[in-house]
Motif scaffolding. Structure first.
Motif, PDB file in Angstrom:
ATOM      1  N   TYR A   1      -6.358  -3.073  -2.956  1.00 29.94           N
ATOM      2  CA  TYR A   1      -5.587  -4.397  -2.600  1.00 29.94           C
ATOM      3  C   TYR A   1      -4.115  -4.197  -2.881  1.00 29.94           C
ATOM      4  O   TYR A   1      -3.204  -4.920  -2.122  1.00 29.94           O
ATOM      5  CB  TYR A   1      -6.185  -5.469  -3.607  1.00 29.94           C
ATOM      6  N   ASP A   2      -3.615  -3.748  -3.829  1.00 30.51           N
ATOM      7  CA  ASP A   2      -2.170  -3.453  -4.249  1.00 30.51           C
ATOM      8  C   ASP A   2      -1.748  -2.686  -3.184  1.00 30.51           C
ATOM      9  O   ASP A   2      -0.455  -3.191  -2.863  1.00 30.51           O
ATOM     10  CB  ASP A   2      -2.035  -2.686  -5.643  1.00 30.51           C
TER      11      ASP A   2
ATOM     12  N   CYS B   1       2.022  -2.872   1.829  1.00 32.05           N
ATOM     13  CA  CYS B   1       2.202  -2.422   3.358  1.00 32.05           C
ATOM     14  C   CYS B   1       2.603  -3.623   4.176  1.00 32.05           C
ATOM     15  O   CYS B   1       3.203  -3.305   5.044  1.00 32.05           O
ATOM     16  CB  CYS B   1       0.683  -1.909   3.819  1.00 32.05           C
ATOM     17  N   GLY B   2       2.118  -4.991   3.837  1.00 33.61           N
ATOM     18  CA  GLY B   2       2.392  -5.819   4.296  1.00 33.61           C
ATOM     19  C   GLY B   2       2.514  -5.963   6.024  1.00 33.61           C
ATOM     20  O   GLY B   2       1.629  -5.515   6.667  1.00 33.61           O
ATOM     21  N   GLU B   3       3.853  -5.898   6.456  1.00 34.25           N
ATOM     22  CA  GLU B   3       4.061  -6.271   7.959  1.00 34.25           C
ATOM     23  C   GLU B   3       3.797  -4.804   8.653  1.00 34.25           C
ATOM     24  O   GLU B   3       3.396  -4.920   9.793  1.00 34.25           O
ATOM     25  CB  GLU B   3       5.516  -6.515   8.138  1.00 34.25           C
TER      26      GLU B   3
ATOM     27  N   ASN C   1       4.617   2.987  -4.754  1.00 32.74           N
ATOM     28  CA  ASN C   1       5.894   3.601  -4.786  1.00 32.74           C
ATOM     29  C   ASN C   1       5.462   5.144  -4.954  1.00 32.74           C
ATOM     30  O   ASN C   1       4.486   5.519  -4.729  1.00 32.74           O
ATOM     31  CB  ASN C   1       6.524   3.030  -6.181  1.00 32.74           C
ATOM     32  N   GLU C   2       6.593   5.841  -5.425  1.00 32.36           N
ATOM     33  CA  GLU C   2       6.328   7.193  -5.944  1.00 32.36           C
ATOM     34  C   GLU C   2       6.300   7.741  -7.069  1.00 32.36           C
ATOM     35  O   GLU C   2       6.688   8.851  -7.338  1.00 32.36           O
ATOM     36  CB  GLU C   2       7.369   8.363  -4.589  1.00 32.36           C
TER      37      GLU C   2
ATOM     38  N   GLN D   1       0.628  13.113  -8.715  1.00 28.04           N
ATOM     39  CA  GLN D   1       1.869  12.582  -7.825  1.00 28.04           C
ATOM     40  C   GLN D   1       1.552  11.431  -6.880  1.00 28.04           C
ATOM     41  O   GLN D   1       0.362  11.664  -6.411  1.00 28.04           O
ATOM     42  CB  GLN D   1       2.697  13.757  -6.998  1.00 28.04           C
ATOM     43  N   THR D   2       2.529  10.741  -6.316  1.00 23.73           N
ATOM     44  CA  THR D   2       1.826   9.677  -5.306  1.00 23.73           C
ATOM     45  C   THR D   2       2.966   9.623  -4.117  1.00 23.73           C
ATOM     46  O   THR D   2       3.932   9.975  -4.294  1.00 23.73           O
ATOM     47  CB  THR D   2       2.048   8.213  -6.171  1.00 23.73           C
ATOM     48  N   VAL D   3       2.405   9.092  -2.978  1.00 20.10           N
ATOM     49  CA  VAL D   3       3.400   8.608  -1.982  1.00 20.10           C
ATOM     50  C   VAL D   3       3.207   7.214  -1.880  1.00 20.10           C
ATOM     51  O   VAL D   3       2.048   6.673  -2.241  1.00 20.10           O
ATOM     52  CB  VAL D   3       2.889   9.500  -0.834  1.00 20.10           C
TER      53      VAL D   3
END
Length: 273
Positions: free
Chosen positions: A197-198, A203-205, A145-146, A173-175
């Motif tokens: 891993y998280d 990201c999955g599909e 998440n952000e 900060q994150t993206v």
């Protein structure tokens, strides 16, 4: 006594020959023998000459390790049908990986992330030394998440996300990496010291849009190992994988069991046939 001196001289000569042979690998990168010797001593050198350009470094041992991995072994080398491949570099550190990609594909479109503010500034300096000014380099971490996170600064390669603040941590900060995978990506590099891993689970599909992926898997000794689950994510995304040890964390795993920091580090190469 004479025999002891002779044996000592033989060992010295053997070590010198070994060092010279090792240096030959780095000579093509622009390192002088004197500089190579200084770096091998694990000195406090903060400047190096790479391909004739002056760059800043943070740790001599890990700098040599990175040079060997990137420019000699070429672990990130990949083929692309496009002269303008799209590359995402998560954990770009001092910029060596970006320099490697740009030497391979000068017109490549690169998005890179480095959350350590000090190392981020070093990376900008190094890229400028090579005249690389078309990379989108962000002082952020990739995440699910952000939301801001707490980041442990180590001054080198092993900075990572932590749960609690201390004197060596900063807020970053994150993206959300998934948001960058909506279109075709030729190469995705993830070397983020423990959160892989998280992020891949999130990201999955979207991983179906990635042609090649490199993940350095890190397992903290106090946490459950998630290597099996991570490999399943890559398998479900359609990747074939090749796995090799990134670092020898335990010489005697049955005795040590936890290692000193990570209990497992693996280089995972994901590709499509």
């Amino acid at each position: 006594m004479i025999l002891k001196i002779a044996i000592g001289k033989m060992k010295l000569i053997k070590n010198i020959i070994k060092k010279i042979l090792e240096f030959r690998k780095y000579k093509s990168l622009g390192l002088s023998y004197f500089e190579f010797s200084e770096l091998k001593k694990k000195s406090n050198k903060r400047i190096s000459i790479l391909f004739g350009k002056e760059i800043k470094i943070t740790d001599s041992f890990w700098y040599l390790h990175s040079l060997n991995e990137l420019f000699i072994d070429e672990v990130y080398k990949f083929n692309s049908n496009s002269s303008i491949p799209k590359i995402i570099d998560c954990g770009s550190n001092i910029g060596l990986s970006i320099i490697f990609f740009k030497r391979m594909y000068p017109d490549s479109e690169i998005i890179a992330f480095e959350p350590d503010n000090d190392i981020f500034n070093i990376s900008k300096y190094n890229l400028n030394q090579f005249g690389i000014n078309d990379v989108k380099l962000f002082p952020k971490a990739v995440w699910i998440n952000e939301k801001p996170l707490v980041f442990a600064k180590t001054g080198s390669l092993s900075g990572h996300i932590v749960q609690e603040k201390s004197e060596n941590t900063i807020e970053i900060q994150t993206v959300r990496l998934k948001d960058f995978l909506c279109k075709k990506i030729d190469f995705l590099k993830i070397d983020i010291e423990g959160s892989e891993y998280d992020i891949l689970k999130d990201c999955g599909e979207s991983l179906k849009n990635v042609d090649n992926i490199f993940v350095e898997y890190h397992s903290f000794s106090e946490n459950p190992q998630m290597i099996g689950e991570l490999l399943v994510i890559l398998k479900n995304a359609g990747f074939k994988v090749y796995v090799k040890e990134a670092w020898n964390n335990m010489k005697n795993p049955y005795i040590e069991k936890k290692g000193t920091y990570f209990d497992l580090q693996l280089n995972i190469f994901g590709y499509r046939l």
